[in-house]
Write an enzyme that holds these catalytic residues in place. Structure first.
Site, PDB file in Angstrom:
ATOM      1  N   ASP A  24       0.686  -1.152  -0.047  1.00  0.00           N
ATOM      2  CA  ASP A  24       0.005   0.079   0.016  1.00  0.00           C
ATOM      3  C   ASP A  24       0.884   1.218   0.073  1.00  0.00           C
ATOM      4  O   ASP A  24       0.434   2.447   0.175  1.00  0.00           O
ATOM      5  CB  ASP A  24      -0.798   0.080   1.247  1.00  0.00           C
ATOM      6  CG  ASP A  24      -0.157  -0.009   2.418  1.00  0.00           C
ATOM      7  OD1 ASP A  24       0.849  -1.070   2.514  1.00  0.00           O
ATOM      8  OD2 ASP A  24      -0.230   0.819   3.551  1.00  0.00           O
ATOM      9  N   TYR A 143       0.779   0.994  15.819  1.00  0.00           N
ATOM     10  CA  TYR A 143       2.227   1.212  16.019  1.00  0.00           C
ATOM     11  C   TYR A 143       2.561   2.102  17.259  1.00  0.00           C
ATOM     12  O   TYR A 143       1.395   3.015  17.474  1.00  0.00           O
ATOM     13  CB  TYR A 143       2.903   1.909  15.036  1.00  0.00           C
ATOM     14  CG  TYR A 143       3.038   0.914  13.604  1.00  0.00           C
ATOM     15  CD1 TYR A 143       4.127  -0.059  13.613  1.00  0.00           C
ATOM     16  CD2 TYR A 143       2.025   0.851  12.870  1.00  0.00           C
ATOM     17  CE1 TYR A 143       4.376  -0.694  12.361  1.00  0.00           C
ATOM     18  CE2 TYR A 143       2.043   0.082  11.683  1.00  0.00           C
ATOM     19  CZ  TYR A 143       3.365  -0.720  11.487  1.00  0.00           C
ATOM     20  OH  TYR A 143       3.455  -1.617  10.550  1.00  0.00           O
ATOM     21  N   LYS A 173      -0.892  -6.029  14.028  1.00  0.00           N
ATOM     22  CA  LYS A 173       0.444  -5.961  13.397  1.00  0.00           C
ATOM     23  C   LYS A 173       1.190  -4.694  14.376  1.00  0.00           C
ATOM     24  O   LYS A 173       0.527  -3.754  14.494  1.00  0.00           O
ATOM     25  CB  LYS A 173       0.441  -5.566  12.002  1.00  0.00           C
ATOM     26  CG  LYS A 173       1.735  -5.331  11.263  1.00  0.00           C
ATOM     27  CD  LYS A 173       1.250  -4.680   9.702  1.00  0.00           C
ATOM     28  CE  LYS A 173       2.767  -4.361   9.243  1.00  0.00           C
ATOM     29  NZ  LYS A 173       2.716  -3.943   7.835  1.00  0.00           N
TER      30      LYS A 173
END
Length: 260
Positions: A24, A143, A173
């Site tokens: 992406d 994150y 993730k």
């Protein structure tokens, strides 16, 4: 678990383990190496053992003919490196659009600890709410990023993946903490699968050592973009990664069988 979510999750993994190749980055970086002829790259990495591909919605017609039966994830937000703040990810797609484009799952990127956390938190909650109505899994890229935030601190990463689970994501993730022992604290913070982000490209050996460490720590797989699609041989690099994730080979064995 909803049968629709479970069925689609199975399309993204092999025996519960996942090698995802996100591509992406065209919005973030532009038509960089590996993305100009994305059809060839998708063909290469899926032949190399990738379980799923991830792109923005506009590339769906270029993905499907070349993914060799692999799963497909559509990403729903983005930013550019040319903009004022790369951490300020904005919506680029909706769950319904992803379903119409043939996605098996959707993904959303959130920077925990950034100035944009409140908006991204609410947005991710809405994505999980709508996705649950349609039985489509959500991969939350959570994150630890923001002012004075250590992006690789295991406590920060554990907080980030726990946020993903608490808000209803099916897969989390996040970045690698640097070693297996500390990353285990990240994977044990949740009961949903955690997959390791590849991050900035390093040497082949270092990337594979990170993969091995993450798997030893209990990760369910990896999601590696630039270190794979910008590689001189994406198929071989994917083969090496897949051999560690799916076949539990050592780094030395992975380098040998992939001839890297």
């Amino acid at each position: 678990m909803d049968i629709g979510v479970e069925t689609r999750l199975n399309r993204l993994a092999t025996n519960g383990r996942m090698v995802n190749i996100p591509m992406d980055h065209g919005i973030t970086l532009g038509a960089t190496a590996g993305l100009r002829d994305i059809e060839s790259t998708i063909d290469a990495v899926t032949r190399g053992g990738a379980d799923s591909i991830l792109t923005q919605k506009g590339l769906a017609s270029r993905v499907h003919p070349n993914k060799n039966g692999a799963g497909y994830v559509i990403h729903l937000n983005a930013s550019t490196l040319l903009g004022p703040d790369a951490n300020d990810k904005r919506r680029t797609g909706m769950v319904k659009e992803a379903i119409r484009a043939g996605a098996d799952a959707v993904s959303y990127h959130m920077n925990v600890g950034s100035n944009h956390e409140p908006e991204q938190l609410a947005d991710l909650a809405e994505v999980t709410r709508v996705a649950s109505e349609f039985g489509i899994p959500v991969l939350a890229m959570t994150y630890a990023r923001g002012p004075n935030i250590d992006e690789h601190d295991s406590d920060n990463l554990a907080h980030a993946v726990r946020l993903a689970e608490e808000i209803g994501a099916d897969i989390a993730k996040t970045a690698y903490s640097g070693d297996s022992e500390s990353y285990q604290r990240v994977t044990e913070a949740v009961r949903i699968p955690v997959i390791m982000a590849g991050g900035s490209p390093q040497t082949d050996r270092q990337m594979l050592e990170n993969v091995s460490g993450a798997m030893e720590a209990g990760a369910a797989g990896v999601s590696m973009g630039r270190s794979v699609f910008q590689h001189d041989d994406p198929r071989r690099m994917t083969r090496a990664v897949s051999s560690i994730v799916h076949d539990a080979l050592s780094v030395e064995e992975a380098l040998e069988i992939s001839k890297l």
